[in-house]
Design a protein around this motif. Structure first.
Motif, PDB file in Angstrom:
ATOM      1  N   ASN A 232       5.657   7.716   7.337  1.00  0.00           N
ATOM      2  CA  ASN A 232       6.771   6.940   6.798  1.00  0.00           C
ATOM      3  C   ASN A 232       6.234   5.614   6.265  1.00  0.00           C
ATOM      4  OD1 ASN A 232       6.320   5.367   9.084  1.00  0.00           O
ATOM      5  ND2 ASN A 232       8.027   6.251  10.229  1.00  0.00           N
ATOM      6  N   ARG A 233       7.124   4.744   5.801  1.00  0.00           N
ATOM      7  CA  ARG A 233       6.642   3.514   5.173  1.00  0.00           C
ATOM      8  C   ARG A 233       5.828   2.667   6.147  1.00  0.00           C
ATOM      9  NH1 ARG A 233       8.272   1.179   0.368  1.00  0.00           N
ATOM     10  NH2 ARG A 233       7.327  -0.872   0.059  1.00  0.00           N
ATOM     11  N   ARG A 234       6.311   2.552   7.373  1.00  0.00           N
ATOM     12  CA  ARG A 234       5.591   1.754   8.363  1.00  0.00           C
ATOM     13  C   ARG A 234       4.217   2.350   8.650  1.00  0.00           C
ATOM     14  NH1 ARG A 234       7.628   0.854  14.636  1.00  0.00           N
ATOM     15  NH2 ARG A 234       5.768  -0.258  15.383  1.00  0.00           N
ATOM     16  N   GLY A 235       4.184   3.672   8.867  1.00  0.00           N
ATOM     17  CA  GLY A 235       2.915   4.323   9.144  1.00  0.00           C
ATOM     18  C   GLY A 235       1.953   4.221   7.977  1.00  0.00           C
ATOM     19  N   PHE A 236       2.491   4.368   6.755  1.00  0.00           N
ATOM     20  CA  PHE A 236       1.627   4.283   5.571  1.00  0.00           C
ATOM     21  C   PHE A 236       1.046   2.880   5.425  1.00  0.00           C
ATOM     22  CE2 PHE A 236       1.088   3.151   1.101  1.00  0.00           C
ATOM     23  CZ  PHE A 236       0.125   4.090   0.730  1.00  0.00           C
ATOM     24  N   GLU A 237       1.872   1.865   5.604  1.00  0.00           N
ATOM     25  CA  GLU A 237       1.385   0.495   5.436  1.00  0.00           C
ATOM     26  C   GLU A 237       0.296   0.164   6.455  1.00  0.00           C
ATOM     27  OE1 GLU A 237       4.874  -1.904   5.627  1.00  0.00           O
ATOM     28  OE2 GLU A 237       5.402  -1.595   3.510  1.00  0.00           O
ATOM     29  N   GLU A 238       0.462   0.619   7.706  1.00  0.00           N
ATOM     30  CA  GLU A 238      -0.555   0.352   8.724  1.00  0.00           C
ATOM     31  C   GLU A 238      -1.855   1.096   8.407  1.00  0.00           C
ATOM     32  OE1 GLU A 238       0.663   0.961  12.722  1.00  0.00           O
ATOM     33  OE2 GLU A 238       2.404  -0.387  12.573  1.00  0.00           O
ATOM     34  N   ARG A 239      -1.715   2.374   8.039  1.00  0.00           N
ATOM     35  CA  ARG A 239      -2.901   3.168   7.716  1.00  0.00           C
ATOM     36  C   ARG A 239      -3.600   2.623   6.460  1.00  0.00           C
ATOM     37  NH1 ARG A 239      -7.215   6.120   9.022  1.00  0.00           N
ATOM     38  NH2 ARG A 239      -7.615   7.829   7.586  1.00  0.00           N
ATOM     39  N   ALA A 240      -2.815   2.262   5.454  1.00  0.00           N
ATOM     40  CA  ALA A 240      -3.383   1.748   4.212  1.00  0.00           C
ATOM     41  C   ALA A 240      -4.096   0.422   4.435  1.00  0.00           C
ATOM     42  CB  ALA A 240      -2.284   1.595   3.164  1.00  0.00           C
ATOM     43  N   ALA A 241      -3.504  -0.452   5.253  1.00  0.00           N
ATOM     44  CA  ALA A 241      -4.137  -1.741   5.534  1.00  0.00           C
ATOM     45  C   ALA A 241      -5.487  -1.542   6.203  1.00  0.00           C
ATOM     46  CB  ALA A 241      -3.218  -2.590   6.406  1.00  0.00           C
ATOM     47  N   MET A 242      -5.566  -0.570   7.106  1.00  0.00           N
ATOM     48  CA  MET A 242      -6.829  -0.299   7.794  1.00  0.00           C
ATOM     49  C   MET A 242      -7.875   0.242   6.815  1.00  0.00           C
ATOM     50  SD  MET A 242      -7.549   2.166  11.102  1.00  0.00           S
ATOM     51  CE  MET A 242      -7.180   3.644  10.147  1.00  0.00           C
ATOM     52  N   LEU A 243      -7.452   1.170   5.934  1.00  0.00           N
ATOM     53  CA  LEU A 243      -8.390   1.724   4.961  1.00  0.00           C
ATOM     54  C   LEU A 243      -8.862   0.661   3.971  1.00  0.00           C
ATOM     55  CD1 LEU A 243      -6.741   5.180   4.146  1.00  0.00           C
ATOM     56  CD2 LEU A 243      -8.840   4.768   5.414  1.00  0.00           C
ATOM     57  N   LEU A 244      -7.969  -0.213   3.561  1.00  0.00           N
ATOM     58  CA  LEU A 244      -8.354  -1.285   2.645  1.00  0.00           C
ATOM     59  C   LEU A 244      -9.382  -2.208   3.291  1.00  0.00           C
ATOM     60  CD1 LEU A 244      -4.914  -2.200   1.021  1.00  0.00           C
ATOM     61  CD2 LEU A 244      -6.897  -1.202  -0.141  1.00  0.00           C
ATOM     62  N   GLN A 245      -9.179  -2.495   4.569  1.00  0.00           N
ATOM     63  CA  GLN A 245     -10.117  -3.363   5.274  1.00  0.00           C
ATOM     64  C   GLN A 245     -11.496  -2.714   5.378  1.00  0.00           C
ATOM     65  OE1 GLN A 245      -8.970  -4.257   9.284  1.00  0.00           O
ATOM     66  NE2 GLN A 245     -10.500  -5.847   9.559  1.00  0.00           N
ATOM     67  N   HIS A 246     -11.526  -1.433   5.716  1.00  0.00           N
ATOM     68  CA  HIS A 246     -12.802  -0.731   5.831  1.00  0.00           C
ATOM     69  C   HIS A 246     -13.518  -0.657   4.488  1.00  0.00           C
ATOM     70  CE1 HIS A 246     -11.413   1.562   9.701  1.00  0.00           C
ATOM     71  NE2 HIS A 246     -11.662   0.278   9.917  1.00  0.00           N
ATOM     72  N   CYS A 247     -12.767  -0.374   3.433  1.00  0.00           N
ATOM     73  CA  CYS A 247     -13.390  -0.265   2.110  1.00  0.00           C
ATOM     74  C   CYS A 247     -13.864  -1.631   1.611  1.00  0.00           C
ATOM     75  CB  CYS A 247     -12.406   0.346   1.118  1.00  0.00           C
ATOM     76  SG  CYS A 247     -12.088   2.106   1.413  1.00  0.00           S
ATOM     77  N   ALA A 248     -13.152  -2.680   1.987  1.00  0.00           N
ATOM     78  CA  ALA A 248     -13.579  -4.019   1.587  1.00  0.00           C
ATOM     79  C   ALA A 248     -14.901  -4.383   2.255  1.00  0.00           C
ATOM     80  CB  ALA A 248     -12.507  -5.041   1.938  1.00  0.00           C
ATOM     81  N   MET A 249     -15.047  -4.028   3.526  1.00  0.00           N
ATOM     82  CA  MET A 249     -16.279  -4.317   4.247  1.00  0.00           C
ATOM     83  C   MET A 249     -17.461  -3.545   3.667  1.00  0.00           C
ATOM     84  SD  MET A 249     -14.768  -4.274   8.135  1.00  0.00           S
ATOM     85  CE  MET A 249     -16.395  -4.407   8.875  1.00  0.00           C
TER      86      MET A 249
END
Length: 398
Positions: A232-249
């Motif tokens: 859902n939107r909440r789950g997607f935002e949490e998962r996406a934020a984590m993936l963005l952080q990993h890809c940024a690193m």
């Protein structure tokens, strides 16, 4: 109470309490059958210990056989349940060979060549082999979490207990000629106490694993959309934020794809909300299949979906969107009248710099709006252009 009797009753009491606890857990989590097997394991070990201390009317020899059959059943169930809990295929043949071999050797030294010391070695070595088998099965998953690592270590400790402790005590205080004074010996005392300790530790670890399963299931429910099966939107935002952080690193590219079903309100008005639900579920299934495990896919609105794709640049994300669009528009939706065509529009944006999810969503949404405006059933991309500053040329002397 006699000290020997107290120690003899210690393990059956612990085993029955743990068996009852696992049985209660299974009643509330019927979809986890390994809990019922654990309950059977601990309950089976209780009469095993009782029949070591108390003799049945069938005689001492047969009572010892019944006792060790109970121990064997308990050990097989415990080994299989632990392995099954972590998604490994239960090695039934290996368990049967180790447990059956130990029990067969025990029966040989009970009926054919009576020898108490060899009976002790036969059963303990069989159980030690089972412990090593469990450790071998847990080895590939031992780093997946704390419970896996603890159970792996406990399996190794159990094997040491069955092999090393048994050998040390037998060499130091054996051989044992008969059962006279056996239940006051150092072997029996160390066996009972070590079994009680390991049983409690293994049970606590498995209780923790079961609690973590429940917490994970609750988290999944709060982060999953029930109709589509996507985040859902909440789950997607949490998962996406984590993936963005990993890809940024790691400095990996990331792209976002937004999708919206075309003319969805008209579809509901003409064919009913059930048809709209089927269209959403069908699109979600195709989106999930295309995304796989590499990204995060979610239903973030009524008929709006989002997919975050790590290791994907703008061109690759556009190809992804085109593939899903073509697949969805080419096929019909089960339950809708023949010839009813349902399409979707897509907006694609690639991450620029350390862009967070919110501006990335905004740019992808702008691209999606253009796809809707330009006739729907299409894909549009957002090109991020760096802002340019006007820098006047320096004056030159004429």
């Amino acid at each position: 109470m006699d000290t020997g009797l107290f120690i003899a009753l210690l393990n059956p009491t612990i085993a029955l309490a743990l068996g009852a606890a696992f049985l209660v857990l299974w009643f509330y989590q019927r979809h986890r059958p390994y809990l019922a097997v654990l309950a059977l394991s601990y309950c089976a070990s209780a009469p095993g210990f009782l029949f070591q201390y108390f003799t049945l009317p069938i005689g001492v020899v047969l009572t010892k056989l019944v006792s060790n059959i109970c121990f064997t059943i308990a050990a097989c169930c415990l080994s299989g349940a632990i392995i099954a809990r972590y998604g490994r295929k239960v090695p039934g043949v290996g368990i049967a060979v180790l447990a059956g071999g130990g029990l067969a050797a025990f029966a040989w030294f009970l009926f054919v060549t009576p020898d108490l010391t060899w009976r002790i070695l036969a059963m303990n070595f069989g159980f030690g082999g089972l412990s090593l088998l469990v450790a071998a099965e847990l080895r590939p998953v031992r780093n997946n979490g704390p419970t896996e690592k603890i159970l792996f270590v406990l399996s190794l400790l159990s094997s040491v207990n069955f092999f090393v402790r048994t050998l040390v005590v037998v060499i130091a205080h054996g051989p044992f000629a008969s059962y006279d004074g056996f239940y006051g010996s150092s072997y029996w005392t160390t066996a009972l106490l070590s079994h009680a300790l390991l049983s409690l530790l293994i049970a606590l670890c498995l209780f923790t694993a079961a609690a973590l399963d429940v917490m994970k299931a609750l988290k999944t429910e709060t982060h999953t959309d029930p109709l589509s099966g996507l985040l859902n939107r909440r789950g997607f935002e949490e998962r996406a934020a984590m993936l963005l952080q990993h890809c940024a690193m790691a400095k990996f590219p990331v792209a976002l794809v937004l999708a919206d079903l075309d003319h969805f309100k008209a579809l509901n008005d003409v064919h009913g909300h059930a048809a709209g639900d089927r269209a959403i579920a069908d699109f979600a299934a195709k989106l999930r299949s295309a995304t796989g495990a590499r990204g995060a896919a979610g239903r973030i609105g009524g008929e709006e979906f989002a997919v975050l794709l790590p290791l994907t640049d703008l061109a690759a994300a556009r190809l992804f969107a085109e593939a899903v669009r073509t697949l969805y528009s080419a096929g019909g939706v089960d339950g809708l009248p023949a010839g009813t065509k349902v399409t979707a529009s897509f907006g694609v944006a690639a991450r620029s710099g350390d862009e967070t999810l919110e501006p990335l969503l905004r740019r992808a949404d702008e691209a999606l709006y253009k796809a809707k405006k330009n006739g729907r059933d299409g894909v549009r991309v957002s090109y991020e252009r760096p802002e340019t500053m006007f820098v006047p040329e320096p004056l030159r002397a004429s």
